[in-house]
Design an enzyme around this catalytic site. Structure first.
Site, mmCIF file in Angstrom:
data_model
loop_
_atom_site.group_PDB
_atom_site.id
_atom_site.type_symbol
_atom_site.label_atom_id
_atom_site.label_comp_id
_atom_site.label_asym_id
_atom_site.label_seq_id
_atom_site.Cartn_x
_atom_site.Cartn_y
_atom_site.Cartn_z
ATOM 1 N N ARG A 68 68.220 53.944 54.018
ATOM 2 C CA ARG A 68 67.041 53.601 53.213
ATOM 3 C C ARG A 68 66.184 52.666 54.051
ATOM 4 O O ARG A 68 66.575 52.264 55.138
ATOM 5 C CB ARG A 68 67.423 53.038 51.833
ATOM 6 C CG ARG A 68 68.647 52.209 51.706
ATOM 7 C CD ARG A 68 68.657 50.945 52.510
ATOM 8 N NE ARG A 68 67.484 50.141 52.227
ATOM 9 C CZ ARG A 68 66.996 49.202 53.020
ATOM 10 N NH1 ARG A 68 67.596 48.903 54.182
ATOM 11 N NH2 ARG A 68 65.924 48.503 52.710
ATOM 12 N N GLY A 69 64.978 52.355 53.515
ATOM 13 C CA GLY A 69 64.027 51.587 54.310
ATOM 14 C C GLY A 69 63.089 52.580 54.983
ATOM 15 O O GLY A 69 63.552 53.545 55.603
ATOM 16 N N ALA A 70 61.786 52.342 54.855
ATOM 17 C CA ALA A 70 60.805 53.367 55.243
ATOM 18 C C ALA A 70 60.981 53.908 56.675
ATOM 19 O O ALA A 70 61.108 55.124 56.863
ATOM 20 C CB ALA A 70 59.397 52.820 55.017
ATOM 21 N N ARG A 91 62.661 61.573 48.956
ATOM 22 C CA ARG A 91 62.128 60.348 48.344
ATOM 23 C C ARG A 91 60.598 60.365 48.471
ATOM 24 O O ARG A 91 60.079 60.760 49.525
ATOM 25 C CB ARG A 91 62.727 59.086 49.008
ATOM 26 C CG ARG A 91 64.238 58.961 48.771
ATOM 27 C CD ARG A 91 64.766 57.606 49.148
ATOM 28 N NE ARG A 91 64.347 56.573 48.215
ATOM 29 C CZ ARG A 91 64.488 55.270 48.427
ATOM 30 N NH1 ARG A 91 65.027 54.848 49.547
ATOM 31 N NH2 ARG A 91 64.090 54.391 47.532
ATOM 32 N N GLN A 129 69.314 45.107 47.825
ATOM 33 C CA GLN A 129 69.146 45.196 49.294
ATOM 34 C C GLN A 129 69.097 43.814 49.929
ATOM 35 O O GLN A 129 69.446 43.650 51.098
ATOM 36 C CB GLN A 129 67.845 45.949 49.633
ATOM 37 C CG GLN A 129 67.866 47.439 49.343
ATOM 38 C CD GLN A 129 67.321 47.763 47.968
ATOM 39 O OE1 GLN A 129 67.395 46.947 47.050
ATOM 40 N NE2 GLN A 129 66.783 48.955 47.798
ATOM 41 N N ASP A 182 56.419 50.219 52.344
ATOM 42 C CA ASP A 182 56.762 51.648 52.305
ATOM 43 C C ASP A 182 55.543 52.527 52.520
ATOM 44 O O ASP A 182 55.640 53.644 53.021
ATOM 45 C CB ASP A 182 57.438 51.990 50.985
ATOM 46 C CG ASP A 182 58.836 51.418 50.972
ATOM 47 O OD1 ASP A 182 58.981 50.234 50.643
ATOM 48 O OD2 ASP A 182 59.770 52.154 51.360
ATOM 49 N N ASN A 211 55.659 48.355 48.210
ATOM 50 C CA ASN A 211 56.946 47.888 48.753
ATOM 51 C C ASN A 211 57.908 47.737 47.577
ATOM 52 O O ASN A 211 57.556 47.977 46.416
ATOM 53 C CB ASN A 211 56.767 46.569 49.521
ATOM 54 C CG ASN A 211 58.007 46.209 50.326
ATOM 55 O OD1 ASN A 211 58.532 47.030 51.065
ATOM 56 N ND2 ASN A 211 58.516 45.002 50.164
ATOM 57 N N LYS A 212 59.112 47.357 47.875
ATOM 58 C CA LYS A 212 60.186 47.271 46.870
ATOM 59 C C LYS A 212 59.731 46.546 45.607
ATOM 60 O O LYS A 212 59.043 45.519 45.690
ATOM 61 C CB LYS A 212 61.389 46.557 47.513
ATOM 62 C CG LYS A 212 62.602 46.376 46.638
ATOM 63 C CD LYS A 212 63.084 47.659 45.986
ATOM 64 C CE LYS A 212 63.311 48.777 46.979
ATOM 65 N NZ LYS A 212 63.543 50.092 46.297
HETATM 66 O O1 MRU Z 1 64.482 51.692 48.284
HETATM 67 P P1 MRU Z 1 64.536 51.217 49.702
HETATM 68 O O2 MRU Z 1 65.706 50.375 50.020
HETATM 69 O O3 MRU Z 1 64.340 52.369 50.670
HETATM 70 O O4 MRU Z 1 63.247 50.299 49.825
HETATM 71 C C1 MRU Z 1 63.007 49.651 51.045
HETATM 72 C C2 MRU Z 1 61.852 48.745 51.032
HETATM 73 O O5 MRU Z 1 61.142 48.617 50.054
HETATM 74 C C3 MRU Z 1 61.531 48.044 52.324
HETATM 75 O O6 MRU Z 1 61.000 46.782 52.092
HETATM 76 C C4 MRU Z 1 60.487 48.883 53.090
HETATM 77 O O7 MRU Z 1 60.932 50.204 53.203
HETATM 78 C C5 MRU Z 1 60.233 48.338 54.429
HETATM 79 S S1 MRU Z 1 61.582 48.588 55.508
HETATM 80 C C6 MRU Z 1 61.168 48.091 57.053
#
Ligand code: MRU
Length: 349
Positions: free
Chosen positions: A46-48, A89, A196, A237, A247-248
């Site tokens: 996970r994470g963009a 996603r 996270q 994201d 973002n999250k």
């Molecule tokens: O749902 P996730 O864990 O994929 O969400 C991740 C985030 O929101 C991060 O802050 C974002 O992707 C930046 S990662 C460098």
């Protein structure tokens, strides 16, 4: 060395299963694109930027298995592979950016024989993984001067090595500031409901010996009001053309609190996270995830049976609350419409 969560070794994509951290470090092997798609959907990765790297490698695995003897037939099958990966996603634009780049690579090499084309696609995906870490290091160097020595820095979710090809975006800036000799304290929001912050940010910073203190999401305002936070830095994201940042979930709340307390709120992201096709944050698709993430922790139920639940996984922070967007090509601190366009075009020169 910060961890790299995705590897390609001996013909296999290997991913650190982020669902199991911090208690277990388990690496899963993926031999086909369906497995990689499942890993993205279920948050093994996970994470963009990491989602983008995983998707590119998934597309390369899919390409490897295509039975075709000409480019037209090959491209039609590659489209199907990419469609499966794209459906995993919706919010992180890096996923679509990475798949577009793989398909553009295929078209650019359409004159190669199919076996050579497959090898070229695999090389492209591996390059994207390595490139992501290089870009994060450049981004970190650009952002580090914004963090003062002794700063207490709040971050939300995990925008670290685990969320990227390595080093991290928000945590990349923190790593670069520490490498310059600055002493920092990172406050990590736990980041309900998937945690996270407590599971991943805390784990990777402790692993690298960077001081980190864990707080619940609802404590950030209190610490700010006590003067215990000097700046906020988060990842993204998707960033719309006007600088609105998805973002999250919970990031928007932190940005509002930061503005109220006069604390700078920075976003760190590679240029591939900027989506100029979307005018403002209202056009960014926001993923809704399973109610179970909120009603349970593991097998333990936390809420009454059949309670109604909303679980939007992301929110949008309006550009007016963002003090600066830090990228590998520079930092934009206002007039985002022009500044972000200039950054994107800089790469096309
Ligand atoms: O749902 P996730 O864990 O994929 O969400 C991740 C985030 O929101 C991060 O802050 C974002 O992707 C930046 S990662 C460098």
């Amino acid at each position: 060395m910060s961890i790299k969560p995705i590897l390609f070794e001996n013909g296999v994509v290997r991913m650190l299963d982020q669902r199991l951290l911090p208690t277990r470090e388990v690496w899963n092997d993926y031999r086909d694109f369906q497995g990689v798609a499942e890993a993205i959907t279920t948050m093994v990765v996970r994470g963009a930027p990491a989602i983008g790297v995983a998707a590119a490698l998934g597309a390369a695995l899919g390409a490897r298995d295509i039975q075709a003897d000409n480019f037209t037939a090959f491209a039609a099958e590659l489209d199907k592979v990419c469609a499966v990966l794209a459906a995993t996603r919706p919010t992180a634009v890096n996923l679509f950016w990475a798949l577009d780049r793989m398909q553009a690579c295929a078209r650019a090499h359409r004159d190669l024989a199919v076996p050579q084309l497959k090898a070229r696609l695999l090389a492209e995906a591996c390059e994207m993984a390595a490139e992501d870490e290089r870009l994060n290091r450049a981004l970190g160097a650009n952002g580090a001067p914004l963090i003062g020595d002794g700063a207490r820095v709040l971050t939300h979710c995990n925008a670290g090595a685990l969320a990227t090809g390595g080093y991290g975006t928000a945590l990349g800036v923190i790593r670069a500031a520490v490498a310059q000799g600055k002493t920092l304290m990172v406050y990590a929001d736990e980041t309900r409901p998937f945690l996270q912050g407590s599971r991943l940010t805390a784990w990777e910073l402790m692993r690298d010996g960077i001081p980190v203190t864990l707080i619940c999401d609802n404590m950030a305002g209190y610490l700010m009001s006590k003067g215990e936070i000097d700046c906020v830095i988060v990842g993204a994201d998707r960033i719309a053309a006007n600088g609105d940042v998805a973002n999250k979930i919970g990031t928007y709340t932190v940005a509002v609190l930061a503005r109220e307390h006069g604390i700078p709120f920075y976003v760190a992201a590679p240029v591939s996270t900027i989506d100029l096709r979307i005018a403002d944050g209202g056009g960014i698709p926001i993923e809704e995830r399973s109610a179970r993430e909120i009603t349970h922790v593991g097998e333990q139920r936390l809420a009454p049976e059949s309670i109604g639940v909303r679980n939007p996984a992301f929110d949008v922070t309006p550009a007016r609350l963002v003090s600066g967007i830090i990228t590998e090509r520079g930092v934009v601190t206002g007039n985002y419409l022009q500044g972000l366009k200039d950054l994107v075009e800089k790469g096309a020169e």
